[in-house]
Enzyme design. Structure first.
Site, PDB file in Angstrom:
ATOM      1  N   HIS A 551      33.725  48.031  30.489  1.00  0.00           N
ATOM      2  CA  HIS A 551      34.215  47.109  30.843  1.00  0.00           C
ATOM      3  C   HIS A 551      34.630  46.456  29.789  1.00  0.00           C
ATOM      4  CE1 HIS A 551      32.264  48.472  35.414  1.00  0.00           C
ATOM      5  NE2 HIS A 551      33.506  48.637  35.227  1.00  0.00           N
ATOM      6  N   ASP A 592      40.108  43.474  35.253  1.00  0.00           N
ATOM      7  CA  ASP A 592      38.586  43.365  34.946  1.00  0.00           C
ATOM      8  C   ASP A 592      38.517  42.196  33.752  1.00  0.00           C
ATOM      9  OD1 ASP A 592      37.002  45.078  36.605  1.00  0.00           O
ATOM     10  OD2 ASP A 592      37.213  47.258  35.349  1.00  0.00           O
TER      11      ASP A 592
END
Length: 823
Positions: A551, A592
Site C-alpha cells: 500500500h 489509500d
C-alpha cells in the site's frame, strides 16, 4: 494449546499453616471438593459451623442457587500475571494454596492470552504497578477482546499512593473488574480472593447460567414476551416474532402500542388488571393483530414478576395461537403466581391504575385496525412500511396464509434469509474449503477471523525509502527521458508500473498522474493551473508510506492507471458524465493515502485512534478520503477545487467519497450483486427483446444517478484489486508485496499479543498459491465476469485465466512459493 514454560501450576491440595499471620479462616467458597469444615452460618446457603480440624485452613465448594436452578461450581482457577515473583506475587500464590484454588503464574506477557484461552481462569490478577515493565491496561483490553473473557474477573494490583486519588474510569474502561492496593500479606491476599469468590465470581457464574435459560426460551415453541414495568418490550423469543410476523430484534426496546378499545373489551381489561396488580397471573383468550394487519385469536397467560423493593418489575406473556375454528369467546381466570423472583421480601403493594390498561394488553385487544392512533408501534410501522424489504416480507407472509405446508416451510426459509443483515454476503458451511472460508472472512470483517496456512518463507526485496534526489517536474515537458520512456505506453493495459517505479525512484504517482490527468483535461474541468495540480500530486504522494511493501504510491499509481484504462472504454465513455470521470481519477489517486500497511481489523484490535474516531467502521477508507480533502483544502497551493462552483464541488466531493468507501471489502458482495442485478441483468433482458427499440431505453437506464453510482463503485473496486488480471510477472510481484505486508502484520500481532487476524499469512506457514487461488475464486472471478460483460475486456480475462492456471499449477505440485524451483 499449552502454556509457556515460565508458567507454573500448583496442584490441588490442602495446606496447613502454623504461621501467626496465616490465621485459619474457613469459608464456603468455590473450591476443590466438598469437605467437613467450619462455615459462616450467616452467609446465604452455607451450613452451620463445625469444629476446626487441627487448625488446618481448608476451603470447600458449595452448590450455587440461582432462582430455581442449582448448579455446581468447579474448582476456582486463578492466573497471576507478574513480571517478577516479588512478595506481592508470592502473597497471592500462597493465598491460592491456602484456599485450595488452582494457581497459574506467568511472567511473560506474550503468553498470557494463550494460557488464558487454554485454562479459562475465573480470576486474573495483573500487576499494574510498573507500567514501564508491562502495559497492564493494554493487556487487559487484549484479554477482554477474547470471546471467552466475558465472565472472567480481572483484578489490577496498584501501588499505594499518599497523594489524592485520581478517577478509576480509565482503569475500568480498560476492562478491569476491580483494583487491589498492593499488600503482600498472605491473609490480605487470601481475604481478597474470598471476597472475589463469594462475590464477583459467583455473580458471573449466575450470569453464565443465564445462557441455558435463554437457550430454552429461544428454542421454545410457545411465544414468549417479556416487558418492563412500564411496558417496554425487553425480550421476544423467535416463536413470538414468527407468530406476530416481526423480524428478529425488531420489537426490542419499543413501547407497546396504546390502542383504543371497543366497549366489548372493557370488561376484559378490568379482569386482567384485577389479577396482575395483586401479584396473580391472568390467563384467557383475546384477539390481536399481526404485523401485516391480520387478526388472530390467542390463548394468553400474563404473569407479573416481583423484583426489587417487592414491586412488579416485569410482565411475562406466554402466548398460544388458537385454532381458527374456535369460537370467539373470552374466558378468563386468575391464578396465584408462584414464580420465582429476585426479591422475596414482600408482595406487590403498589397498585398502579395504568399498569396494563393503556399499554400491554390494550394493543392486543383491538379488532379494528382503523382504530389505531399515534402509538409508538404504529409510528414504527409507518416508518418501515415503505421499505422495499418490508413490502417483500409482508407479501410473503400474506402468501403463507392459505398455502400448503411444504410451500409455507419453503417461504419460512426465504424469510429467514431475508431477515439476515448480510443479504449479499455468501454464507459458508462446514463443507466449504476452510482455507477459502477463512480468507474471505478475514478480508471482509472488522472483527476477528481465524485462518490456516502452509509453510512458506517469502524472500522479497526491501523497497527503498522515498527518495528526494529526483527533482519534481515543472511540467510534462520537463520529464527526464528515462521516465518519459517509462510512461510512453501508459494507455495500454500491459503498461509496466514497476519500470516506472524504478525510473522515478519510487515516485511513480506524480509522473503518471500528471500525464493521465492531462489526457483527460482535468485542469480545464477543475479550472486549476498545472502548477497547482503538480503541487497537489506531490502532497498526496508524500502522504503514501514508501515503507509499505504494497500500500504505497506505486499501488495508487496502478489503480489510477486501471481506472483511466476503464474510462477510455467505449461503454464507459457513453455512460458516465464528465464529472464522473474527474471524480473517478481523483478517487483512484487518493484511495489509500496514509495507509499504515495494516488492515482495519488490526487497527480495531489495537485500539488505534483511527478505529476510535470512525467507530470501528470502514476505518481506513474513511480516513483516506477525509485526509485527502483535509490536506487539499488547507493549502491554497494544492487546492485543486478552489475555483469550482459550490454545487459542482459538492457533487464532485460526494462522488469521490462514495467511490473511496466502495473499496472497503466488507461491502464487496453487496456492490457486486447490486451491479449484476441492476446493470447486467436489465441490459441482457432489454437487448434480447427488441434491440432497435430498446437502445434508447438502455441508455436512459444507464444514465440515471443510481446506475452511474453503481458503475463507478464497480470500476474503482475492479481497479483496486486488478492484480490477478495483470500480466503474469506483474501479478507475481503484486502477490509477493501483499503477502509481505500481511506477514509483517502477523508478526506485529504476535509481538504485541494481539489477536492474529489472518494466521494464514504467517511467513513460516503460508502457501502463496493457495491464498491467490482462494482470492481469485471468491473475489475476482465473479466481479470481473460482470465487469467484462458490461465493458468488454477480453485481454484482462485472458490474463486472469493464465494467472489462475499458474497458481493452480504451483499448488498441484505442492509448492508454496511464488515461483517453481529452477530446473
Amino acid at each position: 494449546m499449552g502454556c509457556a514454560p515460565s508458567i507454573h501450576t500448583s496442584e490441588n491440595r490442602t495446606f496447613s499453616h502454623s504461621d501467626g499471620e496465616d490465621e485459619d479462616v474457613d469459608v464456603d467458597v468455590p473450591g476443590p471438593a466438598p469437605r467437613s469444615i467450619q462455615r459462616w452460618s450467616t452467609a446465604p446457603g452455607l451450613v452451620e459451623p463445625q469444629p476446626r480440624d487441627n487448625g488446618a485452613s481448608k476451603v470447600s465448594v458449595a452448590d450455587v442457587q440461582f432462582g430455581p436452578m442449582r448448579f455446581h461450581q468447579d474448582q476456582l482457577q486463578v492466573l497471576l500475571v507478574f513480571t517478577k515473583e516479588d512478595s506481592q506475587c508470592n502473597g497471592f500464590h500462597r493465598a491460592c494454596e491456602k484456599a485450595g484454588f488452582k494457581c497459574t503464574v506467568t511472567k511473560e506477557v506474550q503468553t498470557v492470552l494463550t494460557c488464558f484461552q487454554d485454562k479459562l481462569h475465573d480470576i486474573i490478577i495483573i500487576d499494574h504497578r510498573y507500567p514501564r515493565q508491562m502495559d497492564a491496561e493494554t493487556l487487559c483490553r487484549s484479554i477482554r477482546s477474547s470471546k471467552f473473557s466475558e465472565n472472567t474477573v480481572i483484578v489490577g494490583v496498584v501501588r499505594r499512593v499518599d497523594k489524592e486519588e485520581s478517577s478509576l474510569m480509565p482503569f475500568l474502561a480498560a476492562g478491569f473488574t476491580r483494583r487491589f492496593i498492593e499488600n503482600p500479606n498472605v491473609m490480605a491476599c487470601y481475604n481478597e480472593l474470598l471476597q472475589l469468590a463469594c462475590g464477583e465470581v459467583r455473580s458471573q457464574l449466575k450470569l453464565r447460567a443465564c445462557n441455558s435459560v435463554f437457550t430454552a426460551l429461544e428454542k421454545s415453541q410457545e411465544a414468549i414476551e417479556i416487558t418492563s414495568e412500564d411496558h417496554i418490550i425487553q425480550y421476544a423469543n423467535p416463536a413470538f416474532e414468527s407468530t406476530m410476523g416481526y423480524q428478529s430484534g425488531e420489537l426490542i426496546g419499543k413501547e407497546l402500542a396504546q390502542v383504543p378499545i371497543n366497549e366489548k373489551k372493557g370488561d376484559l381489561l378490568d379482569a386482567i388488571n384485577s389479577c396482575v396488580t395483586v401479584d396473580k397471573e391472568w390467563q384467557g383468550v383475546y384477539h390481536t393483530q399481526k404485523k401485516n394487519g391480520d387478526n388472530i385469536q390467542q390463548n394468553v397467560k400474563i404473569i407479573p414478576v416481583i423484583g426489587q423493593g417487592g414491586k412488579i418489575r416485569h410482565y411475562v406473556s406466554i402466548i398460544r395461537v388458537c385454532n381458527g375454528n374456535n369460537k370467539v369467546e373470552t374466558t378468563t381466570e386468575c391464578v396465584q403466581t408462584d414464580s420465582q423472583t429476585d426479591n422475596q421480601a414482600g408482595k406487590h403493594k403498589d397498585r398502579r391504575k395504568h399498569s396494563m390498561d393503556a399499554k400491554a394488553v390494550s394493543s392486543r385487544t383491538s379488532d379494528v385496525s382503523s382504530q389505531r392512533r399515534h402509538s409508538s408501534l404504529a409510528r414504527i410501522h409507518s416508518m418501515m412500511i415503505e421499505a422495499p424489504i418490508t413490502k417483500v416480507i409482508n407479501i410473503i407472509n400474506a402468501a403463507q396464509e392459505n398455502s400448503p405446508v411444504p410451500v409455507t416451510e419453503a417461504l419460512n426459509r426465504v424469510l429467514d434469509i431475508l431477515r439476515t443483515t448480510e443479504l449479499y454476503s455468501p454464507q459458508f458451511n462446514a463443507q466449504d474449503d476452510p482455507h477459502a472460508t477463512d480468507l474471505v472472512g478475514g478480508l471482509m470483517s472488522d472483527g476477528l477471523r481465524r485462518f490456516s496456512g502452509n509453510e512458506y518463507i517469502l524472500a522479497t526485496k526491501n523497497l527503498p525509502p522515498l527518495s528526494n534526489n529526483l527533482a519534481t517536474p515543472v511540467s510534462l515537458h520537463d520529464v527526464p527521458p528515462r521516465i518519459a520512456l517509462a510512461i510512453e505506453n501508459e494507455e495500454q493495459w500491459d503498461f509496466d508500473i514497476f519500470e516506472l517505479e524504478v525510473a522515478t525512484q519510487n515516485r511513480p504517482l506524480i509522473y503518471l498522474g500528471l500525464k493521465t490527468f492531462a489526457r483527460f483535461g482535468m485542469c480545464e474541468f477543475l479550472q486549476c493551473s498545472e502548477t497547482t495540480l503538480r503541487s497537489w500530486f506531490q502532497m498526496i504522494e508524500s502522504n503514501y508510506h514508501s515503507s509499505n511493501p504494497y500500500h504505497n504510491s506505486t499501488h495508487a499509481a496502478d489503480v489510477l492507471h486501471a481506472t483511466a484504462y476503464f474510462l477510455s472504454r467505449d461503454k464507459i465513455k457513453e455512460t458516465l458524465d464528465r464529472i464522473d470521470e474527474v471524480a473517478a481519477l481523483i478517487a483512484a489517486t487518493v484511495h489509500d493515502v496514509d495507509h499504515p500497511g495494516r488492515t482495519n481489523s488490526f487497527l480495531c484490535n489495537a485500539g488505534n485512534q483511527l478505529a476510535v474516531l470512525y467507530n470501528d467502521t470502514a476505518v481506513l477508507e474513511s480516513h483516506h478520503v477525509a485526509l485527502a480533502f483535509q490536506l487539499t483544502l488547507e493549502n491554497d497551493q494544492c487546492n485543486i477545487f478552489k475555483q469550482m462552483e459550490r454545487n459542482d464541488y459538492r457533487t464532485l466531493r460526494q462522488s469521490i467519497i462514495d467511490m473511496v468507501l466502495a473499496t472497503e471489502m466488507t461491502k464487496h458482495f453487496e456492490h457486486v450483486n447490486k451491479f449484476i442485478n441492476s446493470i447486467n441483468k436489465p441490459l441482457t433482458a432489454q437487448e434480447s427483446e427488441e434491440p432497435d427499440r430498446s437502445l434508447e431505453d438502455i441508455k436512459a437506464m444507464l444514465k440515471t444517478p443510481e446506475s452511474r453510482a453503481l458503475i463507478k463503485r464497480m470500476m474503482i473496486k475492479c481497479a483496486d484489486v486488478s492484480n490477478p488480471c495483470r500480466p503474469l510477472e506483474h501479478c507475481i510481484e503484486w502477490a509477493a508485496r501483499i503477502s509481505e505486508e500481511y506477514f509483517s502484520q502477523t508478526d506485529e500481532e504476535k509481538q504485541l499479543d494481539l489477536p492474529v487476524v489472518m494466521p494464514v499469512f504467517d511467513r513460516n506457514t503460508c502457501s502463496i498459491p493457495k491464498s491467490q487461488i482462494s482470492f481469485i475464486d471468491y473475489f475476482i472471478t465473479d466481479m470481473f465476469d460482470a465487469w467484462d460483460a458490461f465493458v468488454d475486456l477480453p485481454n484482462l480475462m485472458q490474463h486472469l485465466d493464465d494467472n489462475f492456471r499458474y497458481w493452480k499449477g504451483l499448488d498441484e505440485k505442492k509448492l508454496r512459493s511464488l515461483r517453481p524451483p529452477p530446473e
